[in-house]
Design an enzyme around this catalytic site. Structure first.
Site, PDB file in Angstrom:
ATOM      1  N   HIS A 116       0.835  -1.199   0.000  1.00 54.34           N
ATOM      2  CA  HIS A 116       0.000   0.000   0.000  1.00 54.34           C
ATOM      3  C   HIS A 116       0.869   1.248   0.000  1.00 54.34           C
ATOM      4  O   HIS A 116       1.962   1.266   0.573  1.00 54.34           O
ATOM      5  CB  HIS A 116      -0.903   0.021   1.236  1.00 54.34           C
ATOM      6  CG  HIS A 116      -1.928  -1.063   1.235  1.00 54.34           C
ATOM      7  ND1 HIS A 116      -3.128  -0.935   0.599  1.00 54.34           N
ATOM      8  CD2 HIS A 116      -1.910  -2.300   1.776  1.00 54.34           C
ATOM      9  CE1 HIS A 116      -3.829  -2.053   0.752  1.00 54.34           C
ATOM     10  NE2 HIS A 116      -3.104  -2.894   1.453  1.00 54.34           N
TER      11      HIS A 116
ATOM     12  N   THR B  21      12.028  -9.706   4.760  1.00 52.09           N
ATOM     13  CA  THR B  21      11.811  -8.303   4.404  1.00 52.09           C
ATOM     14  C   THR B  21      12.838  -7.771   3.421  1.00 52.09           C
ATOM     15  O   THR B  21      12.703  -6.646   2.951  1.00 52.09           O
ATOM     16  CB  THR B  21      11.859  -7.423   5.666  1.00 52.09           C
ATOM     17  OG1 THR B  21      13.155  -7.551   6.257  1.00 52.09           O
ATOM     18  CG2 THR B  21      10.788  -7.835   6.663  1.00 52.09           C
ATOM     19  N   LYS B  22      13.886  -8.565   3.133  1.00 54.31           N
ATOM     20  CA  LYS B  22      14.929  -8.134   2.207  1.00 54.31           C
ATOM     21  C   LYS B  22      15.408  -9.337   1.405  1.00 54.31           C
ATOM     22  O   LYS B  22      15.079 -10.479   1.724  1.00 54.31           O
ATOM     23  CB  LYS B  22      16.092  -7.483   2.949  1.00 54.31           C
ATOM     24  CG  LYS B  22      16.821  -8.421   3.884  1.00 54.31           C
ATOM     25  CD  LYS B  22      17.949  -7.711   4.622  1.00 54.31           C
ATOM     26  CE  LYS B  22      18.718  -8.690   5.488  1.00 54.31           C
ATOM     27  NZ  LYS B  22      19.848  -8.055   6.148  1.00 54.31           N
TER      28      LYS B  22
END
Length: 138
Positions: free
Chosen positions: A58, A112-113
């Site tokens: 988002h 997340t990476k």
């Protein structure tokens, strides 16, 4: 979008109409897994149950705008998963992540990476635990 040969899709796996999903040969999508947005999964990928892979997010750049009122909430940030990867139970992979070939992601990890080939990762957020030294090639 694309589906390789001998792909196994376990029950209750959700990926919408699949228009942005590419799955390589001999891979499996885990039971109760949820995949959204542009995702590319390589060959020989093994996925445990309840895995979540999201290639969309988002727009949160404007703090004065209520997120619930966002008219176009989806920003695509593709996920790429290499060949011969094992995603353990309840792994979450967030937008923009690339996992190299031969990676193992421990159960419950939140990725997340991106991580390079042969990485063994786990934790929240996921980090390197070790590297695979000997890899079987097909």
């Amino acid at each position: 979008m694309e589906c390789g040969i001998d792909v196994v899709i376990k029950n209750r796996c959700y990926f919408g109409n699949g228009s942005k999903l590419k799955v390589g040969n001999y891979s499996q999508l885990g039971q109760n897994s949820r995949l959204g947005g542009p995702i590319e999964i390589g060959d020989y990928v093994m996925m445990g149950p309840d895995v979540v892979i999201m290639g969309v997010t988002h727009d949160v750049s404007n703090p004065k705008k209520n997120m619930i009122d966002e008219t176009n909430p989806s920003i695509e940030d593709p996920v790429h998963i290499g060949d011969n990867v094992w995603l353990g139970t309840r792994v979450v992979i967030l937008p923009g992540v690339t996992l190299g070939n031969n990676c193992i992601v421990g159960a419950g990890a939140v990725v997340t990476k991106s991580f390079s080939d042969n990485s063994v990762i786990g934790g929240v957020p996921a980090k390197i635990i070790s590297f695979r030294e000997s890899v079987i090639t097909s």
